[in-house]
Design an enzyme around this catalytic site. Structure first.
Site, short mmCIF file in Angstrom:
data_model
loop_
_atom_site.label_atom_id
_atom_site.label_comp_id
_atom_site.label_asym_id
_atom_site.label_seq_id
_atom_site.Cartn_x
_atom_site.Cartn_y
_atom_site.Cartn_z
N ASP A 13 92.61 138.56 23.42
CA ASP A 13 92.31 139.60 22.30
C ASP A 13 91.37 140.39 22.93
OD1 ASP A 13 93.80 138.28 20.48
OD2 ASP A 13 92.09 137.58 19.25
N ASP A 14 90.78 141.46 22.25
CA ASP A 14 89.94 142.44 22.56
C ASP A 14 89.93 143.41 23.83
OD1 ASP A 14 88.44 141.24 20.28
OD2 ASP A 14 87.17 140.02 21.54
N HIS A 134 90.90 141.74 14.15
CA HIS A 134 89.62 141.46 15.08
C HIS A 134 88.72 140.64 14.05
CE1 HIS A 134 86.27 141.72 17.77
NE2 HIS A 134 85.75 142.72 17.04
#
Length: 305
Positions: A13-14, A134
């Protein structure tokens, strides 16, 4: 080769948060530790991340963001329900509180999600292979209906449903995180009928809430995978053994430089933490990769499910 028991998508993620996170995620992918990434298109290093994904053939999806940084949609950067007086999103808990007070416009949520998909396509040259949220914003009440419809309209097939087996019996989580994750689980369960109605798909098993940061270890990953393996074993009475699909959410990288990164407000403590490199080290540990082979866990992308 024997048939795999688990097809496992390990999602970093991110992606795009900062140059150091990008490099750590790429290093993790090249070492076999992750098999997919989720891109934050409003992050400071999003273009660099998209270019790296192209260069290294990394399967990439969209990490829809309604809680951190600045909106992608220009018209929502001022005088919109999505931002505070400084023009930033309300934050992980602030967004939830505003939503609970019915202060968030779903029309503006839809505008922002569609603009994030548009920017993703500009950066990568294609639609997302999957789309999640998110800080799990995509499963929140009201948002989930808009999110699911937007994915359906764009024919984006896969999303994330964060309901983790063994969450409530995990002893390594502090009380405040257990409470937050219990709410995440409730929101995720409430999202399932909505996502099904819109034709969305997700893996059989979700993993990752109990293995973030210092809680990630080879033994803890083995523990979480055992839940997926038990599902595989229960289904093995059939002539052809069932292959279970699973997603493991992870956040590897190198710690962000204090002045470089983020989504408009600079990198947060989570990104600057040494936990990011700890996750990278665990995910590329040779004993973990050997365990995958022994247990017939095959890493893959969402398009391979």
């Amino acid at each position: 080769m024997p048939q795999p028991r688990i097809l496992l998508v390990v999602t970093g993620d991110d992606f795009g948060y900062c140059p150091k996170r990008n490099q750590g995620i790429v290093d993790c992918f090249k070492a076999g530790g992750i098999s997919s990434v989720s891109l934050l298109v409003n992050a400071s290093a999003a273009k660099d991340a998209a270019d790296l994904a192209k260069r290294h053939n990394i399967p990439i999806g969209l990490h829809a963001n309604l809680s951190e940084g600045i909106p992608v949609c220009q018209s929502l950067r001022q005088d919109s329900t999505l931002v505070n007086e400084r023009g930033f999103f309300h934050g992980k808990m602030g967004f939830r509180q505003a939503l609970g007070r019915h202060q968030i416009s779903m029309e503006q949520v839809e505008l922002e999600l569609r603009d994030q998909i548009r920017l993703f396509r500009e950066l990568t040259g294609h639609l997302p292979h999957h789309m999640d949220g998110h800080q799990h914003v995509h499963i929140l009440q009201e948002v989930r209906e808009v999110f699911a419809q937007v994915l359906s309209d764009h024919k984006i097939p896969y999303t994330r449903v964060p309901v983790e087996p063994g969450l409530h019996s995990c002893q390594c989580l502090p009380a405040h995180l257990k409470r937050f994750y219990a709410q995440v689980e409730k929101d995720a369960l409430d999202s399932i009928p909505v996502f099904r109605r819109c034709g969305l798909r997700w893996p059989d098993v979700y993993l990752g809430l109990t293995t973030v940061g210092q809680n990630m270890s080879v033994s803890n990953l083995q523990r979480t995978l055992s839940h997926a393996l038990s599902i595989s074993s229960c289904a093995a009475s059939n002539p052809e053994e069932r292959v279970v699909t699973a997603e493991l959410m992870v956040h590897p990288g190198y710690p962000s430089h204090p002045q470089k990164g983020g989504c408009g407000e600079g990198p947060d403590d989570f990104s600057q933490s040494a936990d990011r490199q700890h996750e990278l080290s665990v995910l590329t540990d040779l004993s973990l990769l050997a365990m995958y082979r022994k247990e017939r866990v095959q890493l893959c992308a969402f398009k391979d499910l």
